[in-house]
Scaffold this motif. Structure first.
Motif, PDB file in Angstrom:
ATOM      1  N   TYR A   1       0.834  -1.201   0.000  1.00 35.45           N
ATOM      2  CA  TYR A   1       0.000   0.000   0.000  1.00 35.45           C
ATOM      3  C   TYR A   1       0.875   1.261   0.000  1.00 35.45           C
ATOM      4  N   ILE A   2       1.918   1.260   0.788  1.00 34.57           N
ATOM      5  CA  ILE A   2       2.830   2.411   0.833  1.00 34.57           C
ATOM      6  C   ILE A   2       3.472   2.603  -0.542  1.00 34.57           C
ATOM      7  N   GLY A   3       3.878   1.512  -1.165  1.00 34.71           N
ATOM      8  CA  GLY A   3       4.419   1.585  -2.520  1.00 34.71           C
ATOM      9  C   GLY A   3       3.394   2.114  -3.514  1.00 34.71           C
ATOM     10  N   GLN A   4       2.135   1.676  -3.376  1.00 38.58           N
ATOM     11  CA  GLN A   4       1.077   2.167  -4.265  1.00 38.58           C
ATOM     12  C   GLN A   4       0.905   3.677  -4.136  1.00 38.58           C
ATOM     13  N   LEU A   5       0.912   4.167  -2.904  1.00 39.66           N
ATOM     14  CA  LEU A   5       0.775   5.615  -2.704  1.00 39.66           C
ATOM     15  C   LEU A   5       1.923   6.363  -3.378  1.00 39.66           C
ATOM     16  N   LEU A   6       3.143   5.861  -3.207  1.00 38.26           N
ATOM     17  CA  LEU A   6       4.296   6.507  -3.832  1.00 38.26           C
ATOM     18  C   LEU A   6       4.198   6.428  -5.353  1.00 38.26           C
ATOM     19  N   GLY A   7       3.847   5.272  -5.884  1.00 39.28           N
ATOM     20  CA  GLY A   7       3.741   5.116  -7.335  1.00 39.28           C
ATOM     21  C   GLY A   7       2.673   6.012  -7.935  1.00 39.28           C
ATOM     22  N   PHE A   8       1.533   6.111  -7.269  1.00 38.52           N
ATOM     23  CA  PHE A   8       0.458   6.974  -7.761  1.00 38.52           C
ATOM     24  C   PHE A   8       0.893   8.439  -7.730  1.00 38.52           C
ATOM     25  N   THR A   9       1.570   8.839  -6.665  1.00 38.58           N
ATOM     26  CA  THR A   9       2.035  10.223  -6.538  1.00 38.58           C
ATOM     27  C   THR A   9       3.094  10.527  -7.593  1.00 38.58           C
TER      28      THR A   9
ATOM     29  N   MET B   1       5.765  22.836 -10.951  1.00 33.46           N
ATOM     30  CA  MET B   1       4.550  22.224 -10.420  1.00 33.46           C
ATOM     31  C   MET B   1       4.240  22.780  -9.032  1.00 33.46           C
ATOM     32  N   VAL B   2       2.971  23.043  -8.777  1.00 32.61           N
ATOM     33  CA  VAL B   2       2.520  23.464  -7.456  1.00 32.61           C
ATOM     34  C   VAL B   2       2.628  22.255  -6.519  1.00 32.61           C
ATOM     35  N   PRO B   3       3.301  22.385  -5.374  1.00 28.72           N
ATOM     36  CA  PRO B   3       3.350  21.274  -4.426  1.00 28.72           C
ATOM     37  C   PRO B   3       1.937  20.877  -4.005  1.00 28.72           C
ATOM     38  N   TYR B   4       1.741  19.587  -3.768  1.00 26.46           N
ATOM     39  CA  TYR B   4       0.407  19.103  -3.413  1.00 26.46           C
ATOM     40  C   TYR B   4       0.514  17.902  -2.479  1.00 26.46           C
ATOM     41  N   ALA B   5      -0.588  17.617  -1.827  1.00 27.22           N
ATOM     42  CA  ALA B   5      -0.699  16.408  -1.006  1.00 27.22           C
ATOM     43  C   ALA B   5      -2.032  15.748  -1.325  1.00 27.22           C
ATOM     44  N   ILE B   6      -2.049  14.446  -1.190  1.00 30.95           N
ATOM     45  CA  ILE B   6      -3.286  13.678  -1.255  1.00 30.95           C
ATOM     46  C   ILE B   6      -3.441  13.056   0.122  1.00 30.95           C
ATOM     47  N   THR B   7      -4.565  13.332   0.760  1.00 25.90           N
ATOM     48  CA  THR B   7      -4.817  12.757   2.077  1.00 25.90           C
ATOM     49  C   THR B   7      -5.863  11.652   1.956  1.00 25.90           C
ATOM     50  N   ILE B   8      -5.740  10.672   2.842  1.00 23.00           N
ATOM     51  CA  ILE B   8      -6.694   9.564   2.877  1.00 23.00           C
ATOM     52  C   ILE B   8      -7.181   9.429   4.314  1.00 23.00           C
TER      53      ILE B   8
ATOM     54  N   GLY C   1       3.927  -2.758  -5.224  1.00 18.01           N
ATOM     55  CA  GLY C   1       2.955  -1.699  -4.979  1.00 18.01           C
ATOM     56  C   GLY C   1       3.282  -0.430  -5.748  1.00 18.01           C
ATOM     57  N   LEU C   2       4.561  -0.078  -5.801  1.00 20.85           N
ATOM     58  CA  LEU C   2       5.010   1.097  -6.548  1.00 20.85           C
ATOM     59  C   LEU C   2       4.574   0.984  -8.011  1.00 20.85           C
ATOM     60  N   ASN C   3       4.818  -0.163  -8.610  1.00 15.37           N
ATOM     61  CA  ASN C   3       4.425  -0.374 -10.003  1.00 15.37           C
ATOM     62  C   ASN C   3       2.911  -0.342 -10.166  1.00 15.37           C
ATOM     63  N   GLN C   4       2.176  -0.901  -9.217  1.00 12.87           N
ATOM     64  CA  GLN C   4       0.711  -0.862  -9.271  1.00 12.87           C
ATOM     65  C   GLN C   4       0.201   0.572  -9.181  1.00 12.87           C
ATOM     66  N   GLY C   5       0.828   1.372  -8.327  1.00 11.58           N
ATOM     67  CA  GLY C   5       0.420   2.771  -8.177  1.00 11.58           C
ATOM     68  C   GLY C   5       0.561   3.543  -9.474  1.00 11.58           C
ATOM     69  N   VAL C   6       1.649   3.306 -10.204  1.00 14.77           N
ATOM     70  CA  VAL C   6       1.838   3.935 -11.512  1.00 14.77           C
ATOM     71  C   VAL C   6       0.751   3.449 -12.465  1.00 14.77           C
ATOM     72  N   ASP C   7       0.514   2.144 -12.467  1.00 14.28           N
ATOM     73  CA  ASP C   7      -0.440   1.549 -13.409  1.00 14.28           C
ATOM     74  C   ASP C   7      -1.878   2.016 -13.199  1.00 14.28           C
ATOM     75  N   ILE C   8      -2.251   2.362 -11.966  1.00 12.53           N
ATOM     76  CA  ILE C   8      -3.649   2.743 -11.729  1.00 12.53           C
ATOM     77  C   ILE C   8      -3.929   4.221 -11.973  1.00 12.53           C
ATOM     78  N   HIS C   9      -2.888   5.011 -12.203  1.00 14.21           N
ATOM     79  CA  HIS C   9      -3.138   6.429 -12.480  1.00 14.21           C
ATOM     80  C   HIS C   9      -3.733   6.559 -13.874  1.00 14.21           C
TER      81      HIS C   9
END
Length: 178
Positions: free
Chosen positions: A5-13, A30-37, A142-150
């Motif tokens: 899950y941590i890898g997914q968050l990083l990959g998506f970001t 780029m404007v700095p941003y955060a995604i909160t869950i 997870g990192l690769n999954q995060g990239v793939d789901i964007h």
């Protein structure tokens, strides 16, 4: 702790940041941003200010607050690092999930124009963030999954990656598990 899950968050970001920076002019940042869950609800928070420095300061302050009020957050900003007497443009990230001792920090070297990803993402503090090195493969998956789901990035990812630079790179995401 769920390393995947941590890898997914990083990959998506990473994927989201790449999709934003690719659309910018060479002199734009780029404007700095955060995604909160929180309780499976996601919220995007942009940190706009007169200068990038002010936006980053604003973000750092807010990230500390987020750690008290949400289940997880991920953060992205654009910046630069000095490496071997060269300035390298990077996308910089932090990811935090309840239970971590510190936010995971990473950066992705980039070329701004034309946009390219250079080498692999560099993880700065895997063990210091409270992650288990034995879970490195799950993190990378997870990192690769995060990239793939964007939605805006998965189909363009390979075209952004500079394969020559990746082959020459000394470090890779595998270093996260070392």
């Amino acid at each position: 702790m769920d390393h995947e899950y941590i890898g997914q968050l990083l990959g998506f970001t990473l994927a989201h940041s790449a999709s934003v920076v690719e659309t910018l002019q060479a002199d734009e940042v780029m404007v700095p941003y955060a995604i909160t869950i929180k309780e499976e609800q996601q919220e995007l928070v942009n940190f706009e200010a007169e200068t990038q420095e002010q936006a980053i300061q604003q973000a750092e302050s807010k990230l500390a607050e987020f750690s008290e009020t949400v289940d997880a957050w991920c953060y992205g900003q654009e910046g630069a690092i000095n490496q071997d007497d060269n300035t390298i443009n990077v996308l910089y990230f932090k990811v935090w999930v309840k239970g971590m001792t510190a936010a995971l920090e990473a950066y992705q070297p980039i070329q701004k124009s034309p946009f390219k990803l250079l080498s692999n993402i560099q993880i700065q503090n895997f063990a210091e963030a409270g992650l288990d090195e034995a879970e490195g493969e799950n993190f990378i998956a997870g990192l690769n999954q995060g990239v793939d789901i964007h939605p805006a990035t998965a189909s363009r990812w390979d075209s952004w990656f500079d394969t020559d630079a990746a082959e020459d790179a000394d470090a890779s995401t595998d270093s996260a598990a070392e």
